[in-house]
Design an enzyme around this catalytic site. Structure first.
Site, mmCIF file in Angstrom:
data_model
loop_
_atom_site.group_PDB
_atom_site.id
_atom_site.type_symbol
_atom_site.label_atom_id
_atom_site.label_comp_id
_atom_site.label_asym_id
_atom_site.label_seq_id
_atom_site.Cartn_x
_atom_site.Cartn_y
_atom_site.Cartn_z
ATOM 1 N N SER A 1 -12.748 -17.373 -17.102
ATOM 2 C CA SER A 1 -12.134 -18.182 -16.047
ATOM 3 C C SER A 1 -12.171 -19.650 -16.427
ATOM 4 O O SER A 1 -12.837 -20.053 -17.375
ATOM 5 C CB SER A 1 -12.890 -17.985 -14.739
ATOM 6 O OG SER A 1 -14.137 -18.657 -14.814
ATOM 7 N N LYS A 2 -11.430 -20.425 -15.657
ATOM 8 C CA LYS A 2 -11.396 -21.868 -15.892
ATOM 9 C C LYS A 2 -12.805 -22.453 -15.814
ATOM 10 O O LYS A 2 -13.160 -23.346 -16.569
ATOM 11 C CB LYS A 2 -10.496 -22.515 -14.842
ATOM 12 C CG LYS A 2 -10.374 -24.009 -15.007
ATOM 13 C CD LYS A 2 -9.383 -24.588 -14.045
ATOM 14 C CE LYS A 2 -9.881 -25.855 -13.386
ATOM 15 N NZ LYS A 2 -10.654 -26.756 -14.218
ATOM 16 N N ARG A 3 -13.606 -21.897 -14.902
ATOM 17 C CA ARG A 3 -14.960 -22.417 -14.755
ATOM 18 C C ARG A 3 -15.795 -22.214 -16.029
ATOM 19 O O ARG A 3 -16.608 -23.046 -16.382
ATOM 20 C CB ARG A 3 -15.644 -21.759 -13.558
ATOM 21 C CG ARG A 3 -15.977 -22.801 -12.502
ATOM 22 C CD ARG A 3 -16.603 -22.190 -11.266
ATOM 23 N NE ARG A 3 -15.732 -21.197 -10.654
ATOM 24 C CZ ARG A 3 -16.155 -20.042 -10.162
ATOM 25 N NH1 ARG A 3 -17.427 -19.719 -10.242
ATOM 26 N NH2 ARG A 3 -15.303 -19.204 -9.594
ATOM 27 N N GLY B 1 -14.650 -22.289 -19.028
ATOM 28 C CA GLY B 1 -14.189 -23.328 -19.947
ATOM 29 C C GLY B 1 -14.853 -24.659 -19.629
ATOM 30 O O GLY B 1 -15.347 -25.354 -20.514
ATOM 31 N N ASP B 2 -14.884 -25.003 -18.336
ATOM 32 C CA ASP B 2 -15.499 -26.273 -17.923
ATOM 33 C C ASP B 2 -16.984 -26.275 -18.271
ATOM 34 O O ASP B 2 -17.532 -27.258 -18.765
ATOM 35 C CB ASP B 2 -15.349 -26.467 -16.408
ATOM 36 C CG ASP B 2 -13.892 -26.658 -16.002
ATOM 37 O OD1 ASP B 2 -13.071 -26.948 -16.900
ATOM 38 O OD2 ASP B 2 -13.570 -26.496 -14.808
#
Ligand code: GLU
Length: 507
Positions: free
Chosen positions: A263-265, A267-268
């Site tokens: 998920s994008k999280r 990646g962050d």
């Protein structure tokens, strides 16, 4: 004669395209190319409430950057258009009507409150996941449970309704997935999904099937998250009396650590982009990083993506898009999720960077220097990129070599602490003297003199080179000092060594 292969990528414009979406597009594209087929792009925007401005343009630009170019799309057109579902709105009702007539669909007039009541009632009766299905259908307000007159009256009065598919009560639905083999689902596990909404728009399920049929799609290749919908889709094909396409549901891309979907999280949290291009959320203004803006080459990104779920069955890892087109088969796509490996993607970028000509690297590097307001002072940039290329993952890493254009502003303290000894000042003074004697200040000549100097003075590299490097570059590590010195020239090399000496005297 077998049918021409036609595959589609069918994203919904609900935000930026996640790298998993790009991989779906890529596999579709590769499959089309490998089979002399057509790869088409269709925008699935039937859910207007989830429409995000800019998402369509993002999808188009991202695919273009990757070189995944469709032969038919909303922007290119084609003989099966339009390719945006909102532009096809008027086509779908007739298909819903066809199912109403054949008894495979029905009108449902239930209000949201009534639907809630039913769910509560079922839950109270011990049903964990209540559904609108063959059992509950008869207790609800629809054209199966109500009399014909009642239905006609409601329709005449313009009462809002949806059209639901009538899932048979007791049937095994079998479908063959190209990646997973046979998938068997009992119809009791499928609910009477809405096919047509009260706002006059079809739902994803109806529009998707109708469009795949009208656009002559032969293979549906999509993410694993659509597998639960596939039995319903198979039923719809049967209800319409159409041949169903082949199905292939791709494995998920998983987080690098743990098991969930990437998920994008993640990646962050772990410091890598999950989107091909940078994206600015039109509502919140939040910016999400992209592979392109981070300095990745599209070839590297595509190569890395290709390996997330597929492998060629050989040791070969570097594949151009054309080579992937030749090598790709669905048989070599795995069932298991593929863990994302950010370091591997970097490795691919490094490999592609090394494969670039110095000329093209100079063009890229020049832009970066401009962006950083660095004057190259006439230093030969071809040699600079040639020197820095082995150590770089991204062209921007070559900025490490800014000492080739500017005097170092500081010295690496660790090196000074470890390597500056009592005799260092004298050694450096002697080194300056030796360097000054070299007439033709080439890398080879500098190396030769330097080694001879070590020999005569019985010194090891470690006593001289680190100080030489830190005075000239400011850093503790880097490419060949002989090459660096030759590039900046004799006068500059000596000036920097003298500046270093003075700085140490002042301490
Ligand atoms: N519109 C769906 C999506 O956003 C397409 C699913 C499919 O390929 O059938 O992924």
């Amino acid at each position: 004669m077998s049918k021409k292969v036609r595959v589609r990528f069918a994203p919904s414009p609900t935000g930026p395209l996640h790298m998993g979406g790009v991989r779906t597009a890529l596999y579709n594209y590769l499959f089309a190319k490998a089979n002399n087929g057509d790869f088409i792009l269709r925008i699935e925007d039937t859910d207007q409430t989830r429409y995000v401005p800019g998402a369509e343009e993002y999808i188009s630009e991202a695919l273009k950057w990757c070189g995944i170019i469709p032969v038919e799309s909303p922007w290119i057109g084609g003989q099966y258009g339009p390719y945006r579902q909102s532009d096809r709105k008027s086509m779908y009702r007739a298909y819903a009507d066809q199912l109403l007539e054949s008894g495979h669909a029905y009108y449902a007039f239930d209000t949201p409150e009534e639907l809630n009541e039913m769910r509560e009632r079922m839950k109270a009766a011990g049903v964990a996941a209540p559904q609108y299905n063959a059992i509950t259908r008869s207790t609800m307000k629809n054209s199966v449970s109500l009399s014909e007159d009642e239905v006609a009256k409601r329709l005449e009065l313009g009462e809002p309704y949806v059209i639901r598919v009538k899932i048979p009560r007791n049937e095994e639905i079998k479908l063959k997935d190209e990646i997973r083999g046979w998938v068997v689902v009992h119809s009791a596990n499928i609910d009477d999904k809405v096919l047509f909404k009260s706002d006059g728009m079809p739902t994803y399920h109806l529009a998707n099937i109708v469009d795949d049929y009208l656009m002559k799609i032969t293979h549906v290749i999509r993410g694993e998250e659509w597998l639960p919908s596939a039995p319903l889709h198979v039923l719809l094909y049967r209800f319409f009396g159409w041949d169903e396409p082949s199905f292939a549901h791709l494995p998920l891309i998983l987080k690098p650590d743990g098991n969930g979907k990437l998920s994008k999280r993640d990646g962050d949290r772990l410091g890598f982009p999950v989107f091909p291009l940078q994206w600015k959320d039109p509502k919140t203004g939040e910016v999400s990083s992209g592979y392109r803006e981070k300095g990745y080459y599209p070839e590297a990104f595509i190569n890395a993506l290709a390996f997330l779920g597929w492998n060629p069955g050989t040791e070969k890892e570097l594949f151009t898009l054309e080579e992937l087109c030749e090598a790709f088969t669905l048989e070599r796509v795995g069932k298991a999720g593929a863990k994302y490996d950010a370091d591997k993607t970097k490795w691919f970028n490094q490999q592609y960077l090394r494969g670039k000509t110095n000329g093209s690297l100079v063009r890229e590097f020049t832009e970066i220097l401009k962006g950083e307001n660095i004057d190259d002072k006439g230093v030969d940039l071809k040699q600079v990129v040639g020197l820095m290329k082995e150590r770089a993952t991204f062209v921007s890493d070559m900025l490490e070599g800014r000492y080739l254009f500017e005097k170092p502003a500081t010295y690496d303290e660790k090196t000074i602490k470890k390597k500056w000894k009592e005799q260092s000042a004298e050694i450096t003074t002697n080194l300056i003297f030796e360097l000054d004697k070299i007439e033709d200040f080439t890398s080879d000549n500098i190396e030769r003199s330097f080694k001879a100097f070590l020999d005569t003075k019985s010194l090891g590299f470690g006593a001289v080179l680190p100080i030489y490097r830190v005075f000239v570059t400011g850093l503790g590590m880097g490419p060949s000092m002989f090459a660096i010195s030759a590039l900046i020239g004799k006068a500059e090399t000596i000036t920097r060594l003298e500046t270093g000496l003075n700085a140490m005297n002042g301490r």
